[in-house]
Design a protein around this motif. Structure first.
Motif, PDB file in Angstrom:
ATOM      1  N   GLU A 189       0.665  -0.774  -0.241  1.00 50.52           N
ATOM      2  CA  GLU A 189      -0.032  -0.583   0.065  1.00 50.52           C
ATOM      3  C   GLU A 189       0.763   1.634   0.041  1.00 50.52           C
ATOM      4  O   GLU A 189      -0.263   2.416  -0.186  1.00 50.52           O
ATOM      5  CB  GLU A 189      -0.788   0.173   1.188  1.00 50.52           C
ATOM      6  CG  GLU A 189      -1.657  -1.178   1.374  1.00 50.52           C
ATOM      7  CD  GLU A 189      -2.994  -1.250   0.189  1.00 50.52           C
ATOM      8  OE1 GLU A 189      -3.002   0.201  -0.412  1.00 50.52           O
ATOM      9  OE2 GLU A 189      -3.129  -1.877  -0.662  1.00 50.52           O
ATOM     10  N   GLY A 190       1.756   1.272   0.512  1.00 49.80           N
ATOM     11  CA  GLY A 190       3.568   2.036   0.308  1.00 49.80           C
ATOM     12  C   GLY A 190       3.871   1.603   1.447  1.00 49.80           C
ATOM     13  O   GLY A 190       4.335   0.673   1.614  1.00 49.80           O
ATOM     14  N   GLU A 191       4.327   3.298   1.517  1.00 49.30           N
ATOM     15  CA  GLU A 191       5.328   2.701   2.311  1.00 49.30           C
ATOM     16  C   GLU A 191       5.258   3.405   3.941  1.00 49.30           C
ATOM     17  O   GLU A 191       4.297   4.087   3.787  1.00 49.30           O
ATOM     18  CB  GLU A 191       6.449   4.289   2.655  1.00 49.30           C
ATOM     19  CG  GLU A 191       7.708   4.578   0.921  1.00 49.30           C
ATOM     20  CD  GLU A 191       8.487   4.617   1.202  1.00 49.30           C
ATOM     21  OE1 GLU A 191      10.026   4.949   0.813  1.00 49.30           O
ATOM     22  OE2 GLU A 191       8.102   5.917   1.796  1.00 49.30           O
ATOM     23  N   LEU A 192       5.604   2.720   4.885  1.00 49.16           N
ATOM     24  CA  LEU A 192       4.962   2.628   6.800  1.00 49.16           C
ATOM     25  C   LEU A 192       6.030   3.101   6.766  1.00 49.16           C
ATOM     26  O   LEU A 192       7.466   2.463   7.451  1.00 49.16           O
ATOM     27  CB  LEU A 192       4.301   1.416   6.790  1.00 49.16           C
ATOM     28  CG  LEU A 192       3.808   1.776   8.452  1.00 49.16           C
ATOM     29  CD1 LEU A 192       2.340   2.193   8.405  1.00 49.16           C
ATOM     30  CD2 LEU A 192       3.629  -0.011   7.960  1.00 49.16           C
ATOM     31  N   GLY A 193       5.623   4.311   7.755  1.00 52.12           N
ATOM     32  CA  GLY A 193       6.986   4.744   8.943  1.00 52.12           C
ATOM     33  C   GLY A 193       6.554   4.510  10.209  1.00 52.12           C
ATOM     34  O   GLY A 193       4.659   4.301  10.594  1.00 52.12           O
ATOM     35  N   VAL A 194       6.878   3.548  11.554  1.00 52.46           N
ATOM     36  CA  VAL A 194       6.375   3.748  13.055  1.00 52.46           C
ATOM     37  C   VAL A 194       6.980   4.078  13.896  1.00 52.46           C
ATOM     38  O   VAL A 194       8.548   3.577  13.611  1.00 52.46           O
ATOM     39  CB  VAL A 194       6.138   1.691  12.326  1.00 52.46           C
ATOM     40  CG1 VAL A 194       5.361   1.193  14.043  1.00 52.46           C
ATOM     41  CG2 VAL A 194       5.238   0.781  10.894  1.00 52.46           C
ATOM     42  N   GLY A 249       4.106   2.889  19.977  1.00 51.57           N
ATOM     43  CA  GLY A 249       2.888   3.424  20.668  1.00 51.57           C
ATOM     44  C   GLY A 249       2.056   3.181  19.033  1.00 51.57           C
ATOM     45  O   GLY A 249       0.390   3.467  19.313  1.00 51.57           O
ATOM     46  N   HIS A 250       2.001   2.858  18.193  1.00 56.33           N
ATOM     47  CA  HIS A 250       1.957   2.617  16.311  1.00 56.33           C
ATOM     48  C   HIS A 250       0.530   1.866  16.666  1.00 56.33           C
ATOM     49  O   HIS A 250       0.837   1.076  17.692  1.00 56.33           O
ATOM     50  CB  HIS A 250       2.679   1.933  15.571  1.00 56.33           C
ATOM     51  CG  HIS A 250       1.996   2.151  14.042  1.00 56.33           C
ATOM     52  ND1 HIS A 250       0.790   1.664  14.184  1.00 56.33           N
ATOM     53  CD2 HIS A 250       2.302   3.644  13.169  1.00 56.33           C
ATOM     54  CE1 HIS A 250       0.884   1.710  12.314  1.00 56.33           C
ATOM     55  NE2 HIS A 250       1.525   2.657  12.429  1.00 56.33           N
ATOM     56  N   ILE A 251      -0.553   2.125  16.535  1.00 60.44           N
ATOM     57  CA  ILE A 251      -1.349   1.169  16.371  1.00 60.44           C
ATOM     58  C   ILE A 251      -0.816  -0.163  15.639  1.00 60.44           C
ATOM     59  O   ILE A 251      -0.841  -0.105  14.933  1.00 60.44           O
ATOM     60  CB  ILE A 251      -3.295   1.620  15.837  1.00 60.44           C
ATOM     61  CG1 ILE A 251      -2.318   1.367  14.036  1.00 60.44           C
ATOM     62  CG2 ILE A 251      -3.461   2.687  15.833  1.00 60.44           C
ATOM     63  CD1 ILE A 251      -4.009   1.759  13.120  1.00 60.44           C
ATOM     64  N   ASP A 252      -1.961  -1.338  16.176  1.00 62.53           N
ATOM     65  CA  ASP A 252      -1.954  -3.031  16.212  1.00 62.53           C
ATOM     66  C   ASP A 252      -2.325  -2.908  14.537  1.00 62.53           C
ATOM     67  O   ASP A 252      -3.549  -1.997  13.981  1.00 62.53           O
ATOM     68  CB  ASP A 252      -2.197  -3.844  16.577  1.00 62.53           C
ATOM     69  CG  ASP A 252      -2.464  -3.695  18.268  1.00 62.53           C
ATOM     70  OD1 ASP A 252      -1.097  -3.257  18.647  1.00 62.53           O
ATOM     71  OD2 ASP A 252      -2.947  -4.592  19.423  1.00 62.53           O
ATOM     72  N   LEU A 253      -1.072  -3.498  13.363  1.00 60.68           N
ATOM     73  CA  LEU A 253      -1.455  -3.488  11.977  1.00 60.68           C
ATOM     74  C   LEU A 253      -0.813  -4.637  11.360  1.00 60.68           C
ATOM     75  O   LEU A 253       0.116  -5.170  12.276  1.00 60.68           O
ATOM     76  CB  LEU A 253      -1.067  -2.612  12.089  1.00 60.68           C
ATOM     77  CG  LEU A 253       0.036  -1.681  10.367  1.00 60.68           C
ATOM     78  CD1 LEU A 253      -2.053  -1.671   9.843  1.00 60.68           C
ATOM     79  CD2 LEU A 253       0.258  -1.491  10.025  1.00 60.68           C
TER      80      LEU A 253
END
Length: 138
Positions: free
Chosen positions: A29-34, A37-41
């Motif tokens: 889906e694209g780049e993901l920065g984490v 405290g990031h939501i569960d995924l």
């Protein structure tokens, strides 16, 4: 908590296990920065590089080449499952460059023969080689 635990697992076992302040991955889906405290995924990874900013030094970044896979984020624990993962320091760039040339040659032959299956396989091999070269040259 001001850090995350990042673990990368392949069929050969745990390839990476460190604490991180930030990671960057390439998903379908694209780049993901984490950040902590990031939501569960759960997301599907593409062939690409993973950037891990370690907690021991904000200038300490680890680069890891993965050939796709899955990322699971849950309560500051990041699990990445991939069929292969190589850290920057472990990549033989000259070997990756030879693999790139081989894949380009195979792709050209597959296109000439109009063999879509061989062309798809050569394209994946080419993506993997380019990714390894990019990570190895960081």
């Amino acid at each position: 908590m001001d850090f995350m635990t990042v673990q990368i697992v392949t069929p050969d076992g745990i390839r990476y296990d460190h604490h991180a302040a930030f990671i960057l991955v390439k998903t379908t889906e694209g780049e993901l920065g984490v950040y902590p405290g990031h939501i569960d995924l759960i997301a599907v990874l593409e062939i690409g590089e993973i950037k891990v900013r370690r907690v021991d030094d904000e200038n300490h970044v680890d680069w890891i080449a993965v050939n796709g896979g899955i990322i699971e984020i849950s309560k500051n624990k990041i699990n990445i499952i991939s069929d292969s993962a190589e850290r920057e320091r472990d990549i033989d760039v000259s070997r990756a460059e030879r693999a790139k040339l081989r894949a380009e040659r195979e792709m050209e032959e597959a296109q000439h023969a109009r063999n879509a299956d061989l062309e798809r396989r050569a394209s994946i091999a080419l993506q993997r080689a380019i990714n390894r070269i990019r990570v190895g040259n960081h």
